[in-house]
Design a protein around this motif. Structure first.
Motif, mmCIF file in Angstrom:
data_model
loop_
_atom_site.group_PDB
_atom_site.id
_atom_site.type_symbol
_atom_site.label_atom_id
_atom_site.label_comp_id
_atom_site.label_asym_id
_atom_site.label_seq_id
_atom_site.Cartn_x
_atom_site.Cartn_y
_atom_site.Cartn_z
ATOM 1 N N LEU A 178 53.134 46.041 48.373
ATOM 2 C CA LEU A 178 52.019 46.797 47.769
ATOM 3 C C LEU A 178 51.506 46.056 46.534
ATOM 4 O O LEU A 178 50.293 45.957 46.311
ATOM 5 N N GLN A 179 52.423 45.510 45.762
ATOM 6 C CA GLN A 179 52.000 44.749 44.572
ATOM 7 C C GLN A 179 51.195 43.514 44.992
ATOM 8 O O GLN A 179 50.241 43.128 44.305
ATOM 9 N N GLU A 180 51.568 42.916 46.117
ATOM 10 C CA GLU A 180 50.791 41.752 46.572
ATOM 11 C C GLU A 180 49.371 42.168 46.947
ATOM 12 O O GLU A 180 48.414 41.432 46.692
ATOM 13 N N LEU A 181 49.256 43.344 47.515
ATOM 14 C CA LEU A 181 47.910 43.841 47.856
ATOM 15 C C LEU A 181 47.094 44.043 46.571
ATOM 16 O O LEU A 181 45.909 43.679 46.510
ATOM 17 N N ALA A 182 47.743 44.602 45.556
ATOM 18 C CA ALA A 182 47.036 44.827 44.281
ATOM 19 C C ALA A 182 46.604 43.498 43.669
ATOM 20 O O ALA A 182 45.491 43.373 43.147
ATOM 21 N N ALA A 183 47.480 42.512 43.765
ATOM 22 C CA ALA A 183 47.135 41.200 43.196
ATOM 23 C C ALA A 183 45.987 40.580 43.991
ATOM 24 O O ALA A 183 45.032 40.044 43.412
ATOM 25 N N ALA A 184 46.061 40.684 45.312
ATOM 26 C CA ALA A 184 45.033 40.057 46.160
ATOM 27 C C ALA A 184 43.670 40.708 45.937
ATOM 28 O O ALA A 184 42.632 40.053 46.051
ATOM 29 N N THR A 185 43.670 41.997 45.644
ATOM 30 C CA THR A 185 42.397 42.694 45.446
ATOM 31 C C THR A 185 41.999 42.697 43.969
ATOM 32 O O THR A 185 41.028 43.349 43.583
ATOM 33 N N ASP A 186 42.753 42.008 43.176
ATOM 34 C CA ASP A 186 42.434 41.781 41.755
ATOM 35 C C ASP A 186 42.207 43.087 40.981
ATOM 36 O O ASP A 186 41.241 43.227 40.230
ATOM 37 N N VAL A 187 43.118 44.003 41.162
ATOM 38 C CA VAL A 187 43.018 45.284 40.447
ATOM 39 C C VAL A 187 42.982 45.041 38.940
ATOM 40 O O VAL A 187 42.163 45.635 38.214
ATOM 41 N N PHE A 188 43.835 44.154 38.477
ATOM 42 C CA PHE A 188 43.887 43.924 37.032
ATOM 43 C C PHE A 188 42.629 43.204 36.532
ATOM 44 O O PHE A 188 42.230 43.391 35.387
ATOM 45 N N GLY A 189 42.013 42.413 37.383
ATOM 46 C CA GLY A 189 40.754 41.772 36.985
ATOM 47 C C GLY A 189 39.667 42.818 36.745
ATOM 48 O O GLY A 189 38.942 42.780 35.742
ATOM 49 N N LEU A 190 39.592 43.790 37.650
ATOM 50 C CA LEU A 190 38.585 44.853 37.489
ATOM 51 C C LEU A 190 38.935 45.725 36.281
ATOM 52 O O LEU A 190 38.050 46.155 35.534
ATOM 53 N N ARG A 191 40.246 45.985 36.117
ATOM 54 C CA ARG A 191 40.690 46.750 34.934
ATOM 55 C C ARG A 191 40.205 46.062 33.658
ATOM 56 O O ARG A 191 39.629 46.702 32.776
ATOM 57 N N ASP A 192 40.418 44.762 33.569
ATOM 58 C CA ASP A 192 40.031 44.048 32.342
ATOM 59 C C ASP A 192 38.520 44.101 32.147
ATOM 60 O O ASP A 192 38.033 44.247 31.031
ATOM 61 N N GLU A 220 32.594 46.417 23.099
ATOM 62 C CA GLU A 220 31.154 46.141 23.092
ATOM 63 C C GLU A 220 30.481 46.492 24.414
ATOM 64 O O GLU A 220 31.021 46.223 25.485
ATOM 65 N N VAL A 221 29.322 47.105 24.288
ATOM 66 C CA VAL A 221 28.445 47.297 25.441
ATOM 67 C C VAL A 221 27.129 46.616 25.080
ATOM 68 O O VAL A 221 26.539 46.917 24.028
ATOM 69 N N ASP A 222 26.689 45.688 25.920
ATOM 70 C CA ASP A 222 25.470 44.913 25.644
ATOM 71 C C ASP A 222 25.504 44.342 24.214
ATOM 72 O O ASP A 222 24.518 44.435 23.469
ATOM 73 N N GLY A 223 26.640 43.832 23.816
ATOM 74 C CA GLY A 223 26.760 43.163 22.518
ATOM 75 C C GLY A 223 26.928 44.097 21.331
ATOM 76 O O GLY A 223 27.056 43.636 20.197
ATOM 77 N N GLU A 224 26.956 45.408 21.576
ATOM 78 C CA GLU A 224 27.090 46.324 20.441
ATOM 79 C C GLU A 224 28.452 47.019 20.480
ATOM 80 O O GLU A 224 28.873 47.532 21.532
ATOM 81 N N ASN A 225 29.125 47.037 19.324
ATOM 82 C CA ASN A 225 30.414 47.727 19.239
ATOM 83 C C ASN A 225 30.171 49.241 19.259
ATOM 84 O O ASN A 225 29.521 49.787 18.368
ATOM 85 N N VAL A 226 30.716 49.922 20.268
ATOM 86 C CA VAL A 226 30.426 51.356 20.406
ATOM 87 C C VAL A 226 31.437 52.232 19.665
ATOM 88 O O VAL A 226 31.225 53.445 19.522
ATOM 89 N N VAL A 227 32.521 51.636 19.174
ATOM 90 C CA VAL A 227 33.575 52.462 18.566
ATOM 91 C C VAL A 227 33.079 53.219 17.321
ATOM 92 O O VAL A 227 33.406 54.407 17.159
ATOM 93 N N PRO A 228 32.277 52.587 16.442
ATOM 94 C CA PRO A 228 31.782 53.367 15.294
ATOM 95 C C PRO A 228 30.983 54.598 15.707
ATOM 96 O O PRO A 228 31.122 55.671 15.093
ATOM 97 N N GLY A 250 33.992 46.418 28.903
ATOM 98 C CA GLY A 250 32.660 47.009 28.849
ATOM 99 C C GLY A 250 31.679 46.391 29.837
ATOM 100 O O GLY A 250 30.465 46.565 29.703
ATOM 101 N N GLU A 251 32.206 45.698 30.848
ATOM 102 C CA GLU A 251 31.292 45.149 31.863
ATOM 103 C C GLU A 251 30.765 46.276 32.755
ATOM 104 O O GLU A 251 31.404 47.323 32.895
#
Ligand code: F6P
Length: 549
Positions: free
Chosen positions: A67-81, A111-119, A86-87
């Motif tokens: 199952l972990q190999e499936l997660a790696a192959a589908t790049d779950v962590f890439g989408l998470r990042d 950042e969303v579109d170059g603007e820090n949204v946290v403030p 903010g992509e």
């Protein structure tokens, strides 16, 4: 269009299919535990205050590795990042997906579109805190100068389920002298029952709607305004003291007659079903106070950090997401039960229904191609012991495989009296007993050994082998609630990532909305609605006949 192979053609997928076929049709939990008793400790993951036991699943080390190999192959962590960065991973709406920014600490940068949204997030939280304190202290008064004693949230879907669920969950932390009601249904009975015993002079309405165009909410808010004005002598300016709005749409809020100063903002990168830790949580913040609300946000953030940083093999949302895929895609399980052993979590599963089913109820992939695999399960359930006397029979002895989550707490709510506190062990004994019975069942030989007549043996035999996850925490606090919700949010994310669907749009609810608007004149005025199918035309005619009889 992505050029990655279709999910079911990936070698990691077919390896799981082969493994499923190999593992004796269905691996038996009795045998898995007999061969490896240490799995009871090994298949446990901790995040924040949550202890998540997944030992009673139909998996072994090899299954988990595949199952972990499936997660790696589908790049779950890439989408998470990409999500945390903010992509715009909500591709069909071209939006970022940043509910995680709602609970980011003040000094974080997202950042969303170059603007820090946290403030902006913290500015709104501060404005909410100030308002909540004024209502709680009585400094914010109604039009006649009386203090507010009743708070009515009007919203639907993500603008209702989150605060309504969390209000129930955290009832013992709420200001008991205030009354809270949640109105969502366009059935006038909902508003009627919510306000019939309230005094308008002491009632605050919170109109919660991301878009401020949702027909149910706007209709109820309009009726609530009429009720208020009727009770306060028709003075329009009363509205400003009794109505606030939670929305992304300042124009529509002003158009409705709510002072923009009384609007608490959020942003299009917050999905409705991911919004209750935004301004949508205002009613909850009034109920539990700003400090407790911030504890809730910290709880969410704890799990966000875990999801971002924990290694795959100890990453709770990843593991839970993959287990769901194992059953849904390789065992044909159609549903998933969430069974809290806590009265205070009575609305938790209803909340998760929207979170999971609106997110992953999709049949085309992110490129618009039909998926060739099952996606989100039907999510259902109610508090555990009540369910035991209703539908558990089917889970135990029916023909379907229904994976379930059992959620419980070591301590009852602090405010219960001693006698009621003493009931807690019995409640939890039920949780543990059900987990055991579901997993290990009762063999025919065990039934016979009890002297049961042979003709009854099949009826009294329990096959067992029903998988469960047991989630335990010391007590249900605001932080623990935040942790639980973030756990499920990210679990749903993981599944959507593997299935390659957009978990953040909800086009499926549009058609019904559009048709309802078209059908309404046929009901109210008998108008001809072009394009109605014969069955609906007949139903509308029958309705009108009954209505006018
Ligand atoms: O059910 C569709 C939906 O758009 C949900 O996603 C959302 O939570 C709900 O309607 C309410 O929308 P709004 O907050 O815009 O009124």
């Amino acid at each position: 269009m992505s050029d990655s192979p279709k999910l079911t053609r990936r070698p990691e997928w077919t390896a799981l299919e082969d493994h499923r076929a190999d593992s004796l049709q269905r691996p038996r939990l009795r045998e898995l535990f007999a061969a490896d008793p240490a799995r009871a400790e090994r298949y446990v993951v901790r995040v924040g205050d949550l202890r998540i036991d997944y030992s009673k699943h139909l998996v072994n080390d090899e299954t988990l590795a595949l199952l972990q190999e499936l997660a790696a192959a589908t790049d779950v962590f890439g989408l998470r990042d990409a999500m945390f960065r903010g992509e715009k991973i909500n591709v069909t709406e071209d939006r970022a997906v940043l509910h995680t920014a709602l609970r980011a600490p003040r000094d974080a940068v997202v950042e969303v579109d170059g603007e820090n949204v946290v403030p902006q997030v913290h500015a709104v939280l501060d404005k909410m805190s100030d308002f909540a304190e004024r209502v709680r202290s009585g400094a914010w008064t109604g039009h006649t100068g009386r203090r507010i004693r009743n708070v009515v949230n009007i919203g639907i879907g993500g603008s209702d389920l989150g605060p309504a669920m969390a209000y129930e969950a955290l009832r013992t932390f709420t200001a008991r002298e205030l009354t809270f009601r949640f109105v969502s249904n366009v059935d006038g009975a909902d508003l009627h029952e919510a306000v019939r015993d309230l005094d308008p002079a002491e009632t605050l309405f919170i109109v919660a709607s991301k878009t401020f165009t949702t027909i149910e909410t706007i209709t109820n808010a309009t009726s609530a305004r009429s009720w208020l004005l009727a009770g306060l002598g028709g003075e329009e300016k009363a509205v400003a003291r009794h109505f606030v709005a939670l929305s992304t749409n300042a124009g529509k809020v002003t158009g409705f007659g709510i002072d923009p100063d009384n609007m608490f903002e959020f942003w299009d990168w917050v999905g409705g079903r991911y919004s209750f830790d935004s301004a949508i949580g205002l009613s909850l913040m009034i109920a539990i106070g700003p400090d407790r609300f911030r504890e809730l946000l910290d709880g969410f953030h704890t799990v966000d950090e875990h999801f971002q940083n924990a290694p795959a093999e100890a990453n709770a949302p990843l593991i839970l997401g993959l287990l769901g895929i194992w059953y849904g895609n390789f065992f044909g399980a159609e549903s998933h039960a969430v069974l809290p052993y806590s009265h205070y979590l009575s609305k938790f599963t209803a909340y998760l229904q929207q979170l999971d089913m609106e997110s992953n109820g999709k049949s085309v992939d992110r490129d618009g191609q039909a998926v060739g695999w099952e996606t989100g399960p039907v999510v259902w359930g109610t508090p555990g012991t009540n369910g035991q006397h209703a539908y558990y029979q089917l889970i135990h002895q029916g023909t379907r495989l229904i994976p379930a989550d059992l959620i419980g707490f070591a301590r009852p709510a602090a405010e219960l009296g001693d006698e009621l506190k003493a009931q807690h062990d019995l409640l939890m004994a039920n949780l543990f007993a059900q987990g055991q019975a579901l997993a290990f069942g009762k063999t025919a030989d065990e039934v016979r050994a009890e002297g049961i007549p042979e003709e009854q043996v099949p009826h009294r035999t329990f096959q067992g082998n029903h998988p469960t996850t047991t989630i335990l925490a010391r007590e249900l606090t605001p932080s623990v609630l935040g942790q639980l919700i973030a756990l499920y949010e990210h679990k749903v994310f993981v599944q959507g990532a593997v299935w390659n669907i957009d978990s953040f749009d909800q086009w499926g609810v549009e058609l019904g909305k559009v048709l309802a608007k078209r059908v309404e004149p046929a009901l109210t005025q008998g108008a001809d609605v072009p394009g109605l199918d014969p069955s609906t035309t007949a139903l509308v005619a029958a309705y009108r006949e009954l209505k006018n009889a």
